[in-house]
Design an enzyme around this catalytic site. Structure first.
Site, short mmCIF file in Angstrom:
data_model
loop_
_atom_site.label_atom_id
_atom_site.label_comp_id
_atom_site.label_asym_id
_atom_site.label_seq_id
_atom_site.Cartn_x
_atom_site.Cartn_y
_atom_site.Cartn_z
N CYS A 1 -10.55 25.87 6.61
CA CYS A 1 -9.83 26.43 5.07
C CYS A 1 -8.67 27.26 5.41
O CYS A 1 -7.62 26.82 5.77
CB CYS A 1 -11.04 26.87 4.40
SG CYS A 1 -10.25 27.19 2.37
N HIS B 1 -14.67 22.72 3.81
CA HIS B 1 -15.80 23.56 4.41
C HIS B 1 -16.68 22.45 5.18
O HIS B 1 -17.75 22.51 4.31
CB HIS B 1 -16.28 24.60 3.33
CG HIS B 1 -15.37 25.80 2.94
ND1 HIS B 1 -15.09 26.95 3.75
CD2 HIS B 1 -14.52 25.43 1.82
CE1 HIS B 1 -14.23 27.55 3.24
NE2 HIS B 1 -13.85 26.81 2.14
N GLU C 1 -19.21 23.74 6.84
CA GLU C 1 -20.38 24.48 6.96
C GLU C 1 -20.97 24.49 5.35
O GLU C 1 -22.14 24.68 5.33
CB GLU C 1 -20.20 25.68 7.30
CG GLU C 1 -19.40 26.53 6.25
CD GLU C 1 -18.09 26.62 6.26
OE1 GLU C 1 -17.38 25.64 6.54
OE2 GLU C 1 -17.39 27.28 5.58
#
Lengths: 197, 247
Positions: A93, A177, A179
């Site tokens: 990001c 993202h 994650e």
């Protein structure tokens, strides 16, 4: 937590170091990488970042304060040095945007220069651009939450025309993202860790 | 535009999911992390955890809950309830939340929105707005503020909000459909994403809302039942709503 550690060819565990530079939430990235069996630690020590098998530059917040945080801790130099030496490095990001030569955020900020190009404010659609969007090639959806995006000749994947991934040498940056992108994100991170191991 | 989002909302107190009518007679219906994980497995795009007590004693247990959720889940989640200062919000994000939502605190002191956006980034700041007959209400929908809803939504955006979570008090709990006119008016007034909330009874209602807003909050339609989310997603797909492949 799945028990098996990820072994490299020589039997040791892939060491992942996440840069901590005052930009907040590193926990989700840490947890996601640990689920893959990597040896994960969060650090603001340049020597640790230099020595890691894989260094991760996460980031939310603004470009100016993030760059200042990286410079103040000596992490900007460590990241440049390890990428110059061909060591695997992942930006997520804001971590992708910081890797560029410059950002137009905060009135103009010089970046790390790991990738050619600059970060520009999104001008179409609703901003911030928040939600899951397909990434091409592949077509899998990942989660995005951003107001700026990379303009770079090093783009390797796009989402609705926006740079989703860029690579140059040993650096790879993603706008989404991983994650927070469920199973698709875990598969993406696993590939990055495997390439680094 | 990214794909339309389905966002189950969990009312929590002391780390447990609770149910009650008008916050009275709260009933414990399970562990918040377990239900959140089940919704994630069922294809939720995001989750909202709303601390409905939001007392000072509750604050520590909320941060603990956020940490447990972050360790378990790999989808984004928002936490609301009791955020009155930037430090409250920063503690929730440090514990792994992606966004915080503010409602009455932002109405009491609108500068809070800019303070949150400055520290956390706009993408982490959700301004929740409760509306009835075009007027904004604070304190869980109990106090009229005299503010007109589109004006407040636009002010929130200008102060740095990243999303508006718009709940129609009139439609909430009716299961007769979202309040489409007010949702459409707010979506037209702002350029940030809008999350529609209140009134969903059927998949057709959710599809209508997603034609106007960028996301739909799902509460009573799910009845704390993740299997309902699976069937809802199938019904929405049949109605032509493009949802992500969550496999």
């Amino acid at each position: 937590m799945c028990g098996r550690m990820r072994r490299k060819g020589d039997g040791t565990v892939t060491g992942v170091r996440i840069c901590e530079y005052g930009a907040g939430n590193t926990l989700s990235v840490e947890v996601a990488l640990r689920r893959l069996g990597a040896d994960v630690a969060v650090t603001s020590e340049p020597a640790d970042v230099l020595a890691a098998d894989l260094a991760v530059l996460p980031g939310v917040g603004s470009a100016a304060s993030a760059m200042a945080g990286l410079e103040a801790r000596g992490l900007a130099g460590a990241l440049r040095e390890r990428v110059a030496a061909g060591r695997p490095t992942l930006g997520i990001c804001l971590g992708l945007q910081l890797a560029l030569e410059q950002s137009e955020e905060d009135g103009g900020v010089a970046g790390l220069g790991l990738l050619p190009g600059r970060a520009v404010r999104l001008r179409e659609g609703r901003v911030p651009r928040i939600g899951w969007a397909p990434v091409e090639p592949g077509g899998e959806a990942f989660y995005f939450a951003h107001s700026y995006a990379a303009e770079t000749s090093a783009a390797t994947a796009r989402s609705e025309g926006i740079v989703a991934e860029a690579r140059l040498g040993s650096f790879v940056g993603v706008q989404f993202h991983p994650e927070k992108s469920g199973a698709a994100g875990a598969r993406y991170l696993e590939r990055v860790v495997r390439e680094a191991g | 535009m990214p794909l339309p989002r389905l966002i189950p909302c969990l009312d929590v107190a002391a780390g447990r999911v609770v149910k009650g009518v008008r916050f009275e007679g709260l009933r414990d219906v399970g562990d918040a992390v377990e239900l959140g994980a089940a919704y994630s497995d069922a294809g939720a795009d995001e989750l909202v955890f709303l601390d409905i007590k939001a007392t000072l004693e509750e604050r520590a247990s909320l941060v603990q809950l956020v940490r447990r959720v972050a360790e378990r889940l790999a989808i984004p989640f928002t936490v609301g309830g009791g955020v009155r200062a930037v430090d409250d919000a920063a503690a929730l994000l440090d514990a792994g939340a992606d966004k915080v939502s503010v409602n009455s605190a932002a109405l009491d002191r609108p500068e809070l929105i800019a303070e949150l956006a400055g520290r956390l980034g706009s993408q982490a700041v959700v301004v929740a707005i409760d509306v009835s007959a075009g007027e904004v209400y604070s304190h869980a929908g109990t106090r009229p503020t005299g503010r007109e809803v589109t004006a407040w939504a636009l002010e929130a955006e200008q102060r740095g909000a990243g999303e508006v979570l718009l709940t129609s008090i009139d439609a909430d709990g009716t299961r007769e459909g979202y309040d489409l006119p007010v949702t459409r008016a707010v979506a037209a007034a702002v350029t940030i994403p809008v999350i529609a909330s209140g009134g969903a009874g059927t998949a057709a209602h959710v599809a209508e809302a997603l034609g106007v807003a960028q996301a739909a909050l799902l509460a009573s339609i799910l009845h704390e039942n993740p299997a309902r989310l699976v069937s809802l997603r199938e019904e929405l797909a049949a109605l032509g709503v493009p949802l992500r492949d969550a496999a």
